[in-house]
Design a protein around this motif. Structure first.
Motif, PDB file in Angstrom:
ATOM      1  N   UNK A 170      62.273  54.532  39.144  1.00  0.00           N
ATOM      2  CA  UNK A 170      61.611  53.740  40.180  1.00  0.00           C
ATOM      3  C   UNK A 170      60.131  53.566  39.864  1.00  0.00           C
ATOM      4  N   UNK A 171      59.500  54.637  39.418  1.00  0.00           N
ATOM      5  CA  UNK A 171      58.081  54.577  39.054  1.00  0.00           C
ATOM      6  C   UNK A 171      57.869  53.649  37.862  1.00  0.00           C
ATOM      7  N   UNK A 172      58.772  53.717  36.862  1.00  0.00           N
ATOM      8  CA  UNK A 172      58.651  52.852  35.690  1.00  0.00           C
ATOM      9  C   UNK A 172      58.811  51.388  36.082  1.00  0.00           C
ATOM     10  N   UNK A 173      59.731  51.096  36.997  1.00  0.00           N
ATOM     11  CA  UNK A 173      59.898  49.714  37.459  1.00  0.00           C
ATOM     12  C   UNK A 173      58.650  49.214  38.164  1.00  0.00           C
TER      13      UNK A 173
ATOM     14  N   UNK B 165      55.572  50.284  37.701  1.00  0.00           N
ATOM     15  CA  UNK B 165      54.531  50.097  36.688  1.00  0.00           C
ATOM     16  C   UNK B 165      54.770  48.830  35.887  1.00  0.00           C
ATOM     17  N   UNK B 166      56.028  48.550  35.546  1.00  0.00           N
ATOM     18  CA  UNK B 166      56.348  47.324  34.801  1.00  0.00           C
ATOM     19  C   UNK B 166      56.023  46.090  35.628  1.00  0.00           C
ATOM     20  N   UNK B 167      56.311  46.145  36.919  1.00  0.00           N
ATOM     21  CA  UNK B 167      55.990  45.009  37.798  1.00  0.00           C
ATOM     22  C   UNK B 167      54.482  44.810  37.886  1.00  0.00           C
ATOM     23  N   UNK B 168      53.723  45.895  37.997  1.00  0.00           N
ATOM     24  CA  UNK B 168      52.259  45.799  38.065  1.00  0.00           C
ATOM     25  C   UNK B 168      51.707  45.256  36.749  1.00  0.00           C
ATOM     26  N   UNK B 169      52.247  45.712  35.626  1.00  0.00           N
ATOM     27  CA  UNK B 169      51.792  45.219  34.332  1.00  0.00           C
ATOM     28  C   UNK B 169      52.106  43.734  34.188  1.00  0.00           C
ATOM     29  N   UNK B 170      53.280  43.331  34.625  1.00  0.00           N
ATOM     30  CA  UNK B 170      53.648  41.914  34.573  1.00  0.00           C
ATOM     31  C   UNK B 170      52.697  41.061  35.393  1.00  0.00           C
ATOM     32  N   UNK B 171      52.345  41.531  36.581  1.00  0.00           N
ATOM     33  CA  UNK B 171      51.404  40.791  37.433  1.00  0.00           C
ATOM     34  C   UNK B 171      50.039  40.709  36.770  1.00  0.00           C
ATOM     35  N   UNK B 172      49.592  41.776  36.144  1.00  0.00           N
ATOM     36  CA  UNK B 172      48.287  41.772  35.486  1.00  0.00           C
ATOM     37  C   UNK B 172      48.301  40.887  34.238  1.00  0.00           C
ATOM     38  N   UNK B 173      49.409  40.865  33.509  1.00  0.00           N
ATOM     39  CA  UNK B 173      49.512  39.982  32.347  1.00  0.00           C
ATOM     40  C   UNK B 173      49.428  38.521  32.765  1.00  0.00           C
ATOM     41  N   UNK B 174      49.935  38.192  33.943  1.00  0.00           N
ATOM     42  CA  UNK B 174      49.876  36.814  34.436  1.00  0.00           C
ATOM     43  C   UNK B 174      48.435  36.392  34.789  1.00  0.00           C
ATOM     44  N   UNK B 175      47.554  37.366  34.976  1.00  0.00           N
ATOM     45  CA  UNK B 175      46.155  37.053  35.253  1.00  0.00           C
ATOM     46  C   UNK B 175      45.393  36.674  33.986  1.00  0.00           C
ATOM     47  N   UNK B 176      45.912  37.060  32.815  1.00  0.00           N
ATOM     48  CA  UNK B 176      45.275  36.709  31.543  1.00  0.00           C
ATOM     49  C   UNK B 176      45.605  35.257  31.193  1.00  0.00           C
ATOM     50  N   UNK B 177      44.753  34.627  30.365  1.00  0.00           N
ATOM     51  CA  UNK B 177      45.131  33.307  29.858  1.00  0.00           C
ATOM     52  C   UNK B 177      46.464  33.425  29.093  1.00  0.00           C
ATOM     53  N   UNK B 178      47.334  32.429  29.171  1.00  0.00           N
ATOM     54  CA  UNK B 178      48.665  32.539  28.564  1.00  0.00           C
ATOM     55  C   UNK B 178      48.666  32.911  27.079  1.00  0.00           C
ATOM     56  N   UNK B 179      47.735  32.359  26.301  1.00  0.00           N
ATOM     57  CA  UNK B 179      47.724  32.685  24.869  1.00  0.00           C
ATOM     58  C   UNK B 179      47.343  34.147  24.632  1.00  0.00           C
ATOM     59  N   UNK B 180      46.427  34.668  25.445  1.00  0.00           N
ATOM     60  CA  UNK B 180      46.023  36.082  25.304  1.00  0.00           C
ATOM     61  C   UNK B 180      47.142  37.012  25.769  1.00  0.00           C
ATOM     62  N   UNK B 181      47.820  36.654  26.846  1.00  0.00           N
ATOM     63  CA  UNK B 181      48.930  37.468  27.342  1.00  0.00           C
ATOM     64  C   UNK B 181      50.044  37.534  26.291  1.00  0.00           C
ATOM     65  N   UNK B 182      50.309  36.405  25.670  1.00  0.00           N
ATOM     66  CA  UNK B 182      51.338  36.379  24.617  1.00  0.00           C
ATOM     67  C   UNK B 182      50.918  37.240  23.435  1.00  0.00           C
ATOM     68  N   UNK B 183      49.646  37.206  23.092  1.00  0.00           N
ATOM     69  CA  UNK B 183      49.138  38.013  21.989  1.00  0.00           C
ATOM     70  C   UNK B 183      49.286  39.509  22.310  1.00  0.00           C
ATOM     71  N   UNK B 184      48.968  39.893  23.542  1.00  0.00           N
ATOM     72  CA  UNK B 184      49.108  41.295  23.959  1.00  0.00           C
ATOM     73  C   UNK B 184      50.584  41.701  23.881  1.00  0.00           C
TER      74      UNK B 184
END
Length: 167
Positions: free
Chosen positions: A102-105, A107-126
């Protein structure tokens, strides 16, 4: 008192339940049948010893069945050689438990939301660098961006992700 008809009625009404008790303890159908037979022989021979003491006759019968099955199991198991102990049986299961999943899910959801805040090309690079294992050189070649620029973008993207995740 030797009343066969009463004994038959008692057997018909209780044998299935008592057999279940014996079978649970012994985990062997033949042994359970023999234990049940021992129980009813005791009942036939000792029915006069039953005393009403607040417990039901069924409780007395279940106790007799359980004790007979336990005695039979002890005799059976006494003749067996103990199985060797495998240390692996005492090692905790390394897989994550429900709370960790549950904790991993989360964290994954929070990371996904934060990746969406990055420009798409940078998020893809990460994603490619840290989730797929692409090297800086591979990213530079794939994107046509200079190697030092890729390093800078990734470092800044990680700083943004850390800040986002700390909120």
């Amino acid at each position: 008192m030797g009343d066969r008809a009463s004994f038959r009625t008692l057997y018909d009404r209780t044998s299935a339940k008592l057999f279940g008790v014996c079978l649970r303890v012994l985990d062997d159908r033949t042994q359970a049948e023999e234990a049940l037979q021992d129980v009813f022989i005791k009942v036939w021979n000792n029915a006069g010893q039953y005393r009403v003491n607040g417990f039901s006759p069924m409780t007395w019968l279940i106790t007799l069945a359980r004790n007979a099955a336990v005695d039979r199991r002890r005799k059976r198991d006494a003749g067996r050689r103990p199985e060797p102990i495998d240390a692996a049986d005492f090692v905790a299961d390394p897989s994550p438990g429900p709370a960790a999943l549950l904790e991993a899910r989360a964290e994954a959801a929070a990371l996904g939301a934060c990746l969406r805040e990055l420009p798409p090309d940078r998020a893809e690079m990460v994603r490619r660098a840290y989730l797929e294992g692409a090297t800086y050189a591979e990213l530079s070649t794939a994107t046509g961006v200079k190697l030092n620029t890729v390093r800078t973008w990734l470092r800044r993207s990680l700083m943004q992700l850390r800040e986002c995740l700390s909120r």
